[in-house]
Design an enzyme around this catalytic site. Structure first.
Site, PDB file in Angstrom:
ATOM      1  N   HIS A  64      -5.775   0.314   9.009  1.00 50.89           N
ATOM      2  CA  HIS A  64      -6.163   0.661  10.383  1.00 50.89           C
ATOM      3  C   HIS A  64      -7.086   1.876  10.394  1.00 50.89           C
ATOM      4  CE1 HIS A  64      -3.415  -2.226  12.300  1.00 50.89           C
ATOM      5  NE2 HIS A  64      -2.595  -1.940  11.299  1.00 50.89           N
TER       6      HIS A  64
ATOM      7  N   TYR B   1       3.261   5.490   5.077  1.00 57.57           N
ATOM      8  CA  TYR B   1       2.434   6.287   5.984  1.00 57.57           C
ATOM      9  C   TYR B   1       2.364   7.736   5.526  1.00 57.57           C
ATOM     10  CZ  TYR B   1       2.541   2.451   9.405  1.00 57.57           C
ATOM     11  OH  TYR B   1       2.396   1.245  10.045  1.00 57.57           O
TER      12      TYR B   1
END
Length: 315
Positions: A35, A304
């Site tokens: 992303h 993440y």
């Protein structure tokens, strides 16, 4: 929230997965490993008040909650053209009193392609681009699907990914189950979905080919110049026997659904560079919310953290 390792210390499999993401998409220092192409926006969440008997979570009660919203493409390549077939993301950080936040991270596919962290690693190996074609070897992906039958729905969703008219005309799913806790300490497993109030709309390949490489950001700017963009937060309640530990499986369509509120996206943030430093974390929870037993949910926070550490170092 699941305990996190000390700063700078990450589980090896999470490091390996981020390494593999860099190999699949390319290495772009300072950007997210997935992303990478996206932008942040101002928003406000308006709770319906209809779920307050099921959870004490502060943002799901009755008062409006300011939010930071990020729309994105899936790839780790920040220069990918918007007219490509790819999953899109909608991440929302709800800002509560006292500097507390909780996040919802969703994608435009209802299920994921891997049920466990090890499966994720194996999928990324299968998705490695061929040195000559620049695309994954279809035979290798077929072999992965054969060995991981549970991944079929996710792989089919990837293949049928639409090219959207707008970020505002896509449906987004959280993929994982979460657990709501109410004042009586009763627990309810749930799944989240954003429904676009503009309706689901997509482009044909022919219409998409005429679009700008950055048309999604441009289109959203035009749309916001004429008003806010709205989504409804729909919540599916688990029934008896519904799996909460498998993000490759759907729950039956006849399960009870509730409307938890509306998200209004009002405009682009003033300081995009600062906002892009934010890490949206699906395991950043507040009282009234708990993680399910889905192993991929806790693992995402580890991945993440590795990605955030690298990009904030400029690597």
């Amino acid at each position: 929230m699941s305990p996190q390792p000390p700063t700078g210390v990450h589980p090896q499999l999470a490091v390996d997965v981020v390494d593999r993401l860099e190999w699949v998409s390319g290495l772009y220092p300072g950007y997210r490993r997935a992303h990478a192409k996206g932008a942040c926006y101002r928003g406000v969440f308006l709770p319906s008040g209809k779920v307050s008997t099921l959870t004490t979570a502060a943002h799901l009660q009755v008062d409006p909650v300011p939010a930071t919203v990020r729309f994105s493409n899936f790839s780790g390549n920040p220069y990918i053209w918007d007219r490509s077939r790819s999953a899109r993301g909608l991440s929302v950080s709800f800002h509560l009193p006292g500097g507390v936040s909780t996040d919802l991270v969703m994608v435009s596919q209802p299920v994921f392609v891997a049920a466990t962290p090890q499966d994720m690693w194996e999928f990324l190996q299968a998705a490695e681009p061929d040195v000559f074609t620049g695309s994954p070897d279809p035979e290798v992906l077929r072999r992965y699907a054969t060995e991981h039958a549970e991944s079929f729905r996710g792989l089919r969703a990837v293949k049928k990914t639409p090219i959207p008219v707008s970020y505002a005309t896509l449906r987004y799913w959280a993929v994982h189950a979460f657990v709501w806790v109410n004042r009586r300490l009763q627990r309810t497993a749930v799944r989240y979905r954003w429904e676009p109030e503009a309706g689901v709309q997509q482009l044909t390949d022919e219409r998409a080919a005429a679009k700008s490489p950055n048309y999604l950001h441009e289109e959203l700017a035009e749309r916001l110049a004429n008003g806010s963009v709205a989504f409804t937060l729909r919540v599916q309640l688990a029934g008896p026997g519904d799996a909460t530990d498998d993000c490759t499986a759907l729950w039956p369509a006849d399960r009870t659904e509730l409307t938890a509120g509306r998200l209004l996206v009002t405009g682009e943030v003033e300081d995009q560079a600062k906002a892009e430093q934010r890490m949206f974390d699906p395991t950043r929870l507040v009282p009234g919310l708990e993680l399910s037993d889905d192993p991929m949910l806790a693992f995402r926070a580890q991945v993440y953290a590795v990605s955030h550490s690298r990009r904030t170092r400029g690597s």
